[in-house]
Design a protein around this motif. Sequence first.
Motif, PDB file in Angstrom:
ATOM      1  N   PRO A 103       0.867  -1.556   0.088  1.00  0.00           N
ATOM      2  CA  PRO A 103      -0.165   0.073   0.435  1.00  0.00           C
ATOM      3  C   PRO A 103       0.854   1.112  -0.146  1.00  0.00           C
ATOM      4  CG  PRO A 103      -0.534  -1.446   1.558  1.00  0.00           C
ATOM      5  CD  PRO A 103       0.031  -1.995   1.289  1.00  0.00           C
ATOM      6  N   TRP A 104       2.139   1.339  -0.454  1.00  0.00           N
ATOM      7  CA  TRP A 104       2.933   2.336   0.249  1.00  0.00           C
ATOM      8  C   TRP A 104       3.583   2.390  -0.508  1.00  0.00           C
ATOM      9  CZ3 TRP A 104       2.905   4.765   5.091  1.00  0.00           C
ATOM     10  CH2 TRP A 104       2.219   4.639   6.565  1.00  0.00           C
ATOM     11  N   SER A 105       4.594   3.641  -0.986  1.00  0.00           N
ATOM     12  CA  SER A 105       5.413   3.945  -2.182  1.00  0.00           C
ATOM     13  C   SER A 105       6.146   5.142  -1.544  1.00  0.00           C
ATOM     14  CB  SER A 105       4.748   4.978  -3.051  1.00  0.00           C
ATOM     15  OG  SER A 105       4.194   4.166  -3.572  1.00  0.00           O
ATOM     16  N   CYS A 106       7.851   4.736  -1.756  1.00  0.00           N
ATOM     17  CA  CYS A 106       8.654   5.582  -1.152  1.00  0.00           C
ATOM     18  C   CYS A 106       9.715   5.835  -2.016  1.00  0.00           C
ATOM     19  CB  CYS A 106       9.541   4.204  -0.048  1.00  0.00           C
ATOM     20  SG  CYS A 106       9.281   2.274  -1.067  1.00  0.00           S
ATOM     21  N   THR A 107      10.548   6.837  -1.575  1.00  0.00           N
ATOM     22  CA  THR A 107      11.888   7.509  -2.268  1.00  0.00           C
ATOM     23  C   THR A 107      12.947   7.362  -1.311  1.00  0.00           C
ATOM     24  OG1 THR A 107      10.004   8.830  -3.942  1.00  0.00           O
ATOM     25  CG2 THR A 107      12.703   9.319  -3.365  1.00  0.00           C
ATOM     26  N   ALA A 108      14.468   6.714  -1.879  1.00  0.00           N
ATOM     27  CA  ALA A 108      15.524   6.656  -0.914  1.00  0.00           C
ATOM     28  C   ALA A 108      16.350   6.963  -1.570  1.00  0.00           C
ATOM     29  CB  ALA A 108      15.641   5.460  -0.458  1.00  0.00           C
ATOM     30  N   VAL A 109      17.582   7.702  -0.822  1.00  0.00           N
ATOM     31  CA  VAL A 109      18.822   8.411  -1.412  1.00  0.00           C
ATOM     32  C   VAL A 109      19.823   7.424  -1.293  1.00  0.00           C
ATOM     33  CG1 VAL A 109      19.713  10.339  -2.357  1.00  0.00           C
ATOM     34  CG2 VAL A 109      17.009  10.090  -2.858  1.00  0.00           C
ATOM     35  N   PRO A 110      21.092   7.053  -1.094  1.00  0.00           N
ATOM     36  CA  PRO A 110      21.492   7.050  -0.535  1.00  0.00           C
ATOM     37  C   PRO A 110      22.835   7.965   0.009  1.00  0.00           C
ATOM     38  CG  PRO A 110      22.520   5.610  -2.057  1.00  0.00           C
ATOM     39  CD  PRO A 110      21.210   6.210  -2.299  1.00  0.00           C
ATOM     40  N   VAL A 111      23.494   8.127   1.609  1.00  0.00           N
ATOM     41  CA  VAL A 111      24.229   9.409   2.013  1.00  0.00           C
ATOM     42  C   VAL A 111      25.880   8.640   1.795  1.00  0.00           C
ATOM     43  CG1 VAL A 111      24.761  10.816   3.321  1.00  0.00           C
ATOM     44  CG2 VAL A 111      22.515  10.159   2.779  1.00  0.00           C
ATOM     45  N   HIS A 112      26.819   9.599   0.910  1.00  0.00           N
ATOM     46  CA  HIS A 112      28.194   9.119   1.102  1.00  0.00           C
ATOM     47  C   HIS A 112      29.552   9.829   2.401  1.00  0.00           C
ATOM     48  CE1 HIS A 112      25.975   7.586  -1.975  1.00  0.00           C
ATOM     49  NE2 HIS A 112      26.988   6.286  -2.309  1.00  0.00           N
TER      50      HIS A 112
END
Length: 433
Positions: free
Chosen positions: A175-184
Amino acid sequence: MSTSRSKGSRALRQVEAPSPDSSVRAAHERFVAGEIDASYLDSVPLRKVVAESWQRSLAIGVDPDRGGLEQATPRTLDDLRASHPLAPALPVIRRLLVQDALDAGVVVAVTAADGTLLWVEGDTVALRKAEAMNFVAGTDWSERRAGTNAPGTALALDRELQIHGTEHFSRIVQPWSCTAVPVHDPSTGVMLGAIDLTGGTEVATRQTLALVRATAVAVENHLALLALTRPIAPVAVGPRLTVLGGDRPRWTVTDRDGRPNASTLTGRHAEILVLLSRHPEGVSADHLAMMLHDNDLDAVTIRAEMSRLRRVIGADHVASRPYRLLAPIDSDLGEVFDALRRGDVAAAVNGYAGELLPQSVAPAIARLRTELSTALRSAVLSTGSLTLLRRWLELPEGRDDRDGWRILHDTAPDSVQRANAHGHLVGLDLDIG
């Protein structure tokens, strides 16, 4: 300020369009049921990055009816947060993402590089709903544990990613959507973790990706500024004793330029240094002889060994009458004991390379070896953490731990782990008749 970034977040990628929900849902149901194989997914309107993640999730045995797993204890979570490199940048994340999420029906999560959720904040109603799929601080949302999801798969691939509804491997997350970005790390490029925005379909848009990406850039810039202003700590030059595991015992001294100089120790010299480190008050030659051997050593032999030891490590480290260390020394043995005393079982397991001087037959060393191994095993079992239990069972002394394998068999969340534990238990039973 510009910072160094990995290939996963340096270039602006075009956001791929989400796959049609109905066809993806149907393909997912047939795929996890084993009715179709991976080759069939090529004929489904499914993004390649999602199809490949589904294949990895199924192969490793992820349960499609579960979300995140293995919530850390409050003490362990506090330690993880306090020591994590992203902790100093949390105010930046809160200012750029969390404040606007408080009444927007979305959740902001900050993860460690291993997929552990460190902070989960945002809209109160959304947070309560997220708890139903165990999307809470301290849980493991790596792809290998929770299947296809934006933070876990972004970390696995080291690239920014959006996952839309039915593209999730776990049904409870669909039921969910998501956006992720790695951090370095801005200096080394090492991946520190990821920033994730989770909610409805509105969080899987180009605009959302741009916002989360900009937040990651701001965090890396903030960390770079902190590194420039942080005072340089003096290099530790004290000696270190390494006596755990099957490698030869070592005495290491780091010079002022940060270069380690290691000397391999004989078994006897390592035994003496271990015993002196555990008896800071000092011991007599007779007492040391008794701890090293039941009856075949005398004071003359001990004095000769101490003379040779001084030539190896330097006369300024050991005093006589009684024999004692002139200053405390660091050791892997001491670090594991210290971690157990403060209740940090994960750190104790991390530092435990194996048994104390496994070739030694000195009575005092054997007693200390048993004390450490037993204390560590008991601590691991008391946590209820399957991650720590599996790491214990991978050690040589854990391979025959029938109680540990039984616990893993009875509590493992997926059939692959249960089958592996069952096979090991059968083998142990055959060995003991």
